[in-house]
Scaffold this motif. Structure first.
Motif, mmCIF file in Angstrom:
data_model
loop_
_atom_site.group_PDB
_atom_site.id
_atom_site.type_symbol
_atom_site.label_atom_id
_atom_site.label_comp_id
_atom_site.label_asym_id
_atom_site.label_seq_id
_atom_site.Cartn_x
_atom_site.Cartn_y
_atom_site.Cartn_z
ATOM 1 N N MET A 200 0.860 -1.382 -0.142
ATOM 2 C CA MET A 200 -0.052 0.118 -0.147
ATOM 3 C C MET A 200 0.936 1.320 -0.020
ATOM 4 S SD MET A 200 -3.177 0.632 -0.272
ATOM 5 C CE MET A 200 -4.054 2.118 0.092
ATOM 6 N N ALA A 201 0.665 2.061 -1.043
ATOM 7 C CA ALA A 201 1.402 3.241 -1.037
ATOM 8 C C ALA A 201 1.050 4.620 0.038
ATOM 9 C CB ALA A 201 1.603 3.816 -2.483
ATOM 10 N N ARG A 202 1.953 5.235 0.609
ATOM 11 C CA ARG A 202 1.414 6.424 1.306
ATOM 12 C C ARG A 202 2.266 7.647 0.649
ATOM 13 N NH1 ARG A 202 -1.815 9.503 4.359
ATOM 14 N NH2 ARG A 202 -1.403 11.009 2.807
ATOM 15 N N LEU A 203 1.507 8.409 -0.104
ATOM 16 C CA LEU A 203 1.764 9.494 -0.952
ATOM 17 C C LEU A 203 2.172 10.479 0.146
ATOM 18 C CD1 LEU A 203 -0.262 9.222 -3.983
ATOM 19 C CD2 LEU A 203 2.197 8.484 -3.784
ATOM 20 N N ALA A 204 3.197 11.321 -0.218
ATOM 21 C CA ALA A 204 3.514 12.551 0.415
ATOM 22 C C ALA A 204 4.373 13.549 -0.209
ATOM 23 C CB ALA A 204 4.517 11.951 1.704
ATOM 24 N N TYR B 239 -5.834 4.823 -3.304
ATOM 25 C CA TYR B 239 -4.277 4.695 -3.485
ATOM 26 C C TYR B 239 -3.582 5.779 -2.873
ATOM 27 C CZ TYR B 239 -0.036 4.825 -5.983
ATOM 28 O OH TYR B 239 1.379 5.056 -6.070
ATOM 29 N N GLY B 240 -2.951 5.646 -2.012
ATOM 30 C CA GLY B 240 -1.995 6.589 -1.610
ATOM 31 C C GLY B 240 -2.118 7.231 -0.355
ATOM 32 N N GLY B 241 -3.531 7.050 0.195
ATOM 33 C CA GLY B 241 -3.912 7.872 1.312
ATOM 34 C C GLY B 241 -4.369 9.299 0.864
ATOM 35 N N VAL B 242 -4.709 9.337 -0.406
ATOM 36 C CA VAL B 242 -4.953 11.004 -0.807
ATOM 37 C C VAL B 242 -6.454 11.286 -0.252
ATOM 38 C CG1 VAL B 242 -5.259 12.485 -2.713
ATOM 39 C CG2 VAL B 242 -3.367 10.789 -2.654
ATOM 40 N N PRO C 43 10.516 25.648 -10.419
ATOM 41 C CA PRO C 43 11.860 26.117 -10.868
ATOM 42 C C PRO C 43 13.047 26.048 -10.079
ATOM 43 C CG PRO C 43 10.495 28.085 -10.719
ATOM 44 C CD PRO C 43 9.777 27.050 -10.373
ATOM 45 N N THR C 44 12.902 25.931 -8.915
ATOM 46 C CA THR C 44 13.817 25.828 -7.756
ATOM 47 C C THR C 44 14.079 24.412 -7.316
ATOM 48 O OG1 THR C 44 12.392 26.099 -5.823
ATOM 49 C CG2 THR C 44 13.187 28.008 -7.036
ATOM 50 N N HIS C 45 13.192 23.358 -8.055
ATOM 51 C CA HIS C 45 13.311 22.155 -7.649
ATOM 52 C C HIS C 45 13.255 21.927 -6.039
ATOM 53 C CE1 HIS C 45 14.320 20.042 -11.476
ATOM 54 N NE2 HIS C 45 14.739 21.418 -11.705
ATOM 55 N N CYS C 46 12.291 22.702 -5.478
ATOM 56 C CA CYS C 46 12.101 22.599 -4.127
ATOM 57 C C CYS C 46 11.168 21.569 -3.709
ATOM 58 C CB CYS C 46 11.968 23.942 -3.346
ATOM 59 S SG CYS C 46 10.275 24.433 -3.547
ATOM 60 N N MET C 47 10.515 21.028 -4.657
ATOM 61 C CA MET C 47 9.150 20.132 -4.251
ATOM 62 C C MET C 47 9.593 18.630 -4.754
ATOM 63 S SD MET C 47 6.229 22.714 -5.164
ATOM 64 C CE MET C 47 4.955 21.887 -4.185
ATOM 65 N N HIS C 48 9.364 17.706 -3.710
ATOM 66 C CA HIS C 48 9.365 16.474 -4.049
ATOM 67 C C HIS C 48 8.265 15.779 -3.809
ATOM 68 C CE1 HIS C 48 13.841 17.411 -4.229
ATOM 69 N NE2 HIS C 48 13.496 18.107 -3.223
ATOM 70 N N PHE C 49 7.836 14.489 -4.471
ATOM 71 C CA PHE C 49 6.638 13.890 -4.137
ATOM 72 C C PHE C 49 7.000 12.254 -4.495
ATOM 73 C CE2 PHE C 49 2.885 11.849 -5.745
ATOM 74 C CZ PHE C 49 1.765 12.308 -4.938
ATOM 75 N N GLY C 50 6.362 11.408 -3.767
ATOM 76 C CA GLY C 50 6.512 10.119 -3.935
ATOM 77 C C GLY C 50 5.917 9.209 -2.725
ATOM 78 N N ASP C 51 6.393 8.132 -2.475
ATOM 79 C CA ASP C 51 5.867 7.056 -1.510
ATOM 80 C C ASP C 51 6.554 6.551 -0.387
ATOM 81 O OD1 ASP C 51 4.319 5.000 -0.446
ATOM 82 O OD2 ASP C 51 4.874 3.495 -2.036
ATOM 83 N N LEU C 52 6.114 7.186 0.673
ATOM 84 C CA LEU C 52 6.654 7.045 1.790
ATOM 85 C C LEU C 52 7.011 5.635 2.411
ATOM 86 C CD1 LEU C 52 5.528 9.875 4.352
ATOM 87 C CD2 LEU C 52 7.800 9.858 3.091
ATOM 88 N N GLU C 53 6.044 4.741 1.881
ATOM 89 C CA GLU C 53 6.318 3.220 2.128
ATOM 90 C C GLU C 53 7.547 2.694 1.517
ATOM 91 O OE1 GLU C 53 4.197 1.226 3.924
ATOM 92 O OE2 GLU C 53 3.244 3.003 4.590
ATOM 93 N N ASP C 54 7.914 3.353 0.509
ATOM 94 C CA ASP C 54 9.224 2.819 -0.188
ATOM 95 C C ASP C 54 10.389 3.465 0.288
ATOM 96 O OD1 ASP C 54 11.287 2.258 -1.954
ATOM 97 O OD2 ASP C 54 10.397 3.154 -3.668
#
Lengths: 735, 179
Positions: free
Chosen positions: B1-5, B80-83, B137-148
């Motif tokens: 199960m994914a947990r998106l963050a 999916y992902g707890g959204v 543009p600053t690449h300050c944001m990241h997204f993904g799965d905390l279960e991974d």
């Protein structure tokens, strides 16, 4: 003082208003504002490049079911690296703006009277051509001038040169980067250019003097700034205001406005006195170091302290910090440098400080930009004007290497050295771009022809005799962007969707006008696609590839001295000129000297202005997407000052300048983020053009309050941070 | 199960609002309304200041009060992902969720239903990042799965100091801020 009624400012055809207001409704989806009869279904993309500012980032426009949907960065583009700035992302709002100009307009009564008639393109072009020929026969072709902003002006420049006038100018020189480029040319023999040749990405120490990167959203620079911050570079920020960049700084120097040169001289004093400079670099490439060192010897940190308000220990610490990381220490030259009147010399001092760091030509400093070789489309030679340019008689400003807008304005007012009777104004809102709008208005009243080419009914459009509505960048071809940058590339602007009304691209207007003037030989091509594809094919590249990808990149080439770029300095001595004989011969300080700026009336604040990351000049305040981000400017007032005066954040006030000019109402931002002796606002708001319905009356205009300007004696730039205001509470909207 | 963050680096962020603009054009939010916003959090006295700049939005909480209080089930946790999402056809616009959200992350759409950030689930399910993350543009944001544990977001949270917003509300937010 005498003023024309501000109510007479912008008035454009009632016919267009009626049509536009039919679709105005709050709360609608931004894209539903565009009506279309297109039956196209599904998604498609077109590669092009952006026009919301002059940076020209590569973009991919998305169309869904025939309607423009969104714009993203082109991953192939080295300027955007696949990511646009907020203005570029919001560029679609330019298409959704229901207040856009729709059809050619001709004024039927006095300038400033609200009487316009929609005409056909043929009528508009005939009218313009007839008046141009009349001006030419009475005064000569030189009496028609062009003010232009951005790459879209290239074809109009071509037509005006073909007509025989040398008087072509852009506010980007005398109202913006001119002093910087002059200061660097006098020192290194070359401009900083645009995009700036700064290697921010690799800088280990970055010094920003008033440059508010992050608010000033020139995409590549901000991306590299974030990289530098992320890499742990030492950031030093000098600013009367705690800018976004200041919040990233290791050292923040809250300088007294107008004293930057004193600080730079003191830094150089420490670096020379403590022998912290790159002695080998200076010995190899420098000219006149000894007299330079002697000249700056009096400028100790203790001397600078009462001038700048920056403590000597902090001046020394930051000077040593810069030296620690050299040559990867970049003292950023800034861009909008027209501040106090000593701007070219201040810029030269920045150049000299970089020279001491050995950063010019070195990684983490300044690179040598490269470009592709794309031959021009062959056209006949331009006629040689029989008169010199009008802007700078007798070379009063001896180091102005570009045309001075305000010099053309002055000649239009005085008729000297010869009369200017026609203005073309392309994509620049001169009433916000030039200081002292009354002078601009006086000049316009001497004209026999004023043509404004724009996408929106701006203030300057309201004064035109003929308004030509341009297709926005997502609807047109434009000149190729053959950029000078870190690596060579060429980029294409091409239409994504059709213009909704009777708008036309600039190339079509310029070509059609030339043909009306009997100058068709200068346009030996049928349309933009033929022109562009011929240039690309003649350069040995694939037109099909460019149309598909939007960008063709060349091979990387050396851009630093240690990669093989020759260390050449096209100054009179062929060296980096620490001491400038050419300045001395022209009667100026051969090494920059400090002069204390004049203060304002008691109880007043120095008016400073800057940028919002979601707006470009005064050109985006009617864009529904960008106005949904920031829809007014506020006047920043130091929190203690505000508290003492009973002003709270959100209170309405008006600003009154030293000449009695009163601004539109504006909200207070009471903040710790600014010194108590100045106030700050974002430029571009406070529109008075009544057909810019989103922008009208939102916030205040700094330009309106900039009635005074100091002229840079080296190059004629107009310094605008020399105005002072008082703050008055108000309940009433002005203007 | 994914947990998106979402993990946002406040050191790199300049508060340029590109995330908001991208959300607006991607999701066609109505004029006058946005699903995300910038907080400029300034502390101290001039000139000794500290400022944290944060791109803020729905925190996609694991204990979402907006879901608990929704009388119709319109506010729900996606499979999916707890959204946390709002099914607009089921929303009656009662605003209970708006009152319950400690982050003020929701608004009433002019068409009558409540709207908010979806983590761009329509993009994420196609393997793309949310629009805001993709444009930054600053690449300050990241997204993904905390279960991974090998995901970018997991690695950033393991290696960098970070915080969430109003953790004392007990909502278990899933937007993290690196400092």
């Amino acid at each position: 003082m005498t003023t024309l009624s501000r109510r007479k400012f912008l008035k454009i055809s009632g016919a267009t208003v009626a049509a536009a207001s039919a679709v105005a409704a709050a709360g609608r989806s931004v894209s539903s504002a565009i009506a279309t009869t297109n039956v196209e279904r599904g998604d498609r993309t077109v590669a092009t490049y952006c026009d919301i500012c002059f940076w020209k980032c590569g973009a991919i426009a998305h169309v869904r079911d025939g309607k423009l949907w969104k714009v993203e960065g082109n991953p192939l583009d080295p300027l955007s690296n696949g990511r646009l700035c907020p203005r570029g992302t919001g560029g679609v709002g330019a298409a959704f703006d229901t207040d856009r100009l729709r059809a050619p307009l001709i004024r039927r009564r006095d300038r400033g009277e609200d009487e316009w008639v929609e005409v056909t393109w043929d009528e508009a072009m005939t009218y313009i051509a007839e008046r141009m020929q009349k001006i030419k026969s009475s005064y000569g072709p030189e009496s028609v001038a062009l003010f232009s902003h951005g790459i879209g002006g290239n074809f109009f420049k071509h037509t005006i040169k073909a007509f025989g006038s040398p008087n072509i100018s852009a506010p980007s020189f005398a109202q913006c980067r001119g002093p910087r480029d002059v200061g660097f040319r006098l020192t290194f023999g070359e401009d900083v250019s645009s995009p700036e040749r700064t290697d921010i990405r690799n800088a280990q120490c970055l010094v920003l003097i008033g440059s508010h990167l992050g608010e000033n959203m020139h995409n590549t620079q901000v991306q590299e700034f974030a990289d530098a911050v992320g890499n742990g570079a030492s950031i030093i920020v000098v600013d009367p205001r705690y800018s976004i960049a200041a919040s990233k700084a290791k050292y923040y120097l809250p300088i007294k406005p107008g004293t930057d040169l004193a600080l730079i001289l003191a830094w150089m004093n420490v670096i020379v006195a403590e022998k912290l400079y790159d002695a080998e670099y200076v010995a190899m490439y420098g000219f006149g170091f000894e007299p330079f060192a002697a000249s700056i010897a009096p400028y100790t940190p203790e001397w600078a302290y009462p001038e700048t308000g920056i403590e000597p220990a902090l001046i020394r610490a930051t000077a040593r910090e810069m030296a620690r990381y050299r040559p990867a220490t970049l003292i950023h030259p800034g861009r909008h440098a027209t501040w106090y009147g000593d701007d070219a010399q201040r810029s030269r001092a920045i150049a000299l400080l970089n020279a001491l760091m050995g950063s010019w030509g070195r990684k983490g400093g300044f690179y040598a930009p490269v470009s592709m070789d794309v031959p021009a489309y062959p056209t006949p030679p331009y006629p040689t004007p029989s008169k010199l340019k009008v802007d700078n008689p007798d070379h009063k400003y001896p180091f102005a290497h570009e045309t001075i807008t305000t010099g053309i304005r002055e000649a239009t007012i005085t008729g000297k050295p010869y009369p200017i009777k026609g203005w073309f104004v392309y994509a620049t809102n001169l009433l916000h771009a030039l200081p002292n709008e009354q002078e601009t208005i006086r000049a316009m009243q001497n004209l026999d022809l004023l043509v404004v080419i724009d996408v929106i009914p701006s203030e300057i459009a309201g004064w035109a005799d003929v308004v030509l509505p341009e297709s926005i960048y997502l609807e047109r071809h434009d000149e190729l962007n053959v950029e000078w940058f870190r690596e060579p590339f060429v980029a294409l602007r091409q239409p994504v969707v059709e213009s909704p009304n009777d708008q036309k691209p600039n190339w079509w207007m310029a070509k059609t006008l030339a043909e009306k003037l009997g100058l068709g030989a200068y346009y030996p091509w049928k349309n933009a696609e033929e022109y562009l594809s011929t240039r690309i094919t003649n350069a040995g590249m694939s037109w099909e590839q460019l149309k598909k990808d939007g960008i063709i990149r060349g091979e990387k080439r050396p851009i630093f001295f240690d990669e093989g770029v020759p260390a050449e300095f096209p100054t009179p001595t062929g060296k980096i000129e620490f001491f400038s004989v050419q300045l001395q011969k022209a009667g100026f300080d051969p090494v920059p000297m400090y002069k204390r700026p004049e203060g304002g009336p008691p109880g007043s604040f120095r008016l400073l202005y800057g940028r919002s990351p979601v707006h470009s000049f005064s050109r985006t305040q009617n864009n529904p997407v960008l106005m949904d981000m920031v829809d007014e400017n506020m006047v920043w007032v130091n929190a203690d000052v505000a508290d003492r005066n009973g002003w709270k954040t959100g209170d309405w006030v008006v600003l009154r300048n030293q000449d009695g000019v009163v601004s539109n109402r504006i909200k207070v931002l009471a903040t710790e983020r600014i010194r108590p002796d100045c106030v700050y606002m974002v430029h571009g708001f406070g529109h008075t053009a009544k057909h810019l319905r989103r922008a009208l009356g939102r916030g205040a205009s700094d330009s309106q309050l900039i009635t005074r300007y100091a002229v840079d004696p080296l190059m004629g730039g107009t310094a605008m941070n020399v105005n002072f205001v008082t703050i008055e509470a108000t309940e009433v909207a002005h203007g | 199960m994914a947990r998106l963050a979402m993990v946002i680096d406040t050191v790199r962020c300049v508060g340029c609002m590109d995330c908001i603009v991208a959300c607006k054009t991607e999701n066609q939010t109505p004029e006058g309304f946005n699903r995300d916003w910038i907080a400029y959090d300034t502390q101290g006295k001039f000139p000794t200041l500290h400022q944290e700049i944060r791109s803020e939005r729905c925190n996609q909480c694991s204990e979402p009060p907006c879901v608990d209080c929704c009388p119709t089930g319109a506010s729900h946790v996606h499979e999916y992902g707890g959204v946390v999402l709002v099914e607009k056809t089921m929303c009656i616009g009662c605003k209970a969720c708006i009152a319950s959200c400690p982050y003020d992350a929701r608004y009433v759409h002019p068409e009558g239903y409540v709207d908010k950030c979806t983590f761009c689930i329509h993009r994420v399910e196609k393997g793309m990042d949310p629009a805001c993350v993709s444009v930054c543009p600053t690449h300050c944001m990241h997204f993904g799965d905390l279960e991974d544990p090998l995901s970018n977001v997991s690695k950033l949270l393991a290696s960098r100091k970070h915080h969430t917003l109003i953790p004392q509300a007990g909502t278990e937010p899933h937007v993290y801020y690196l400092t």
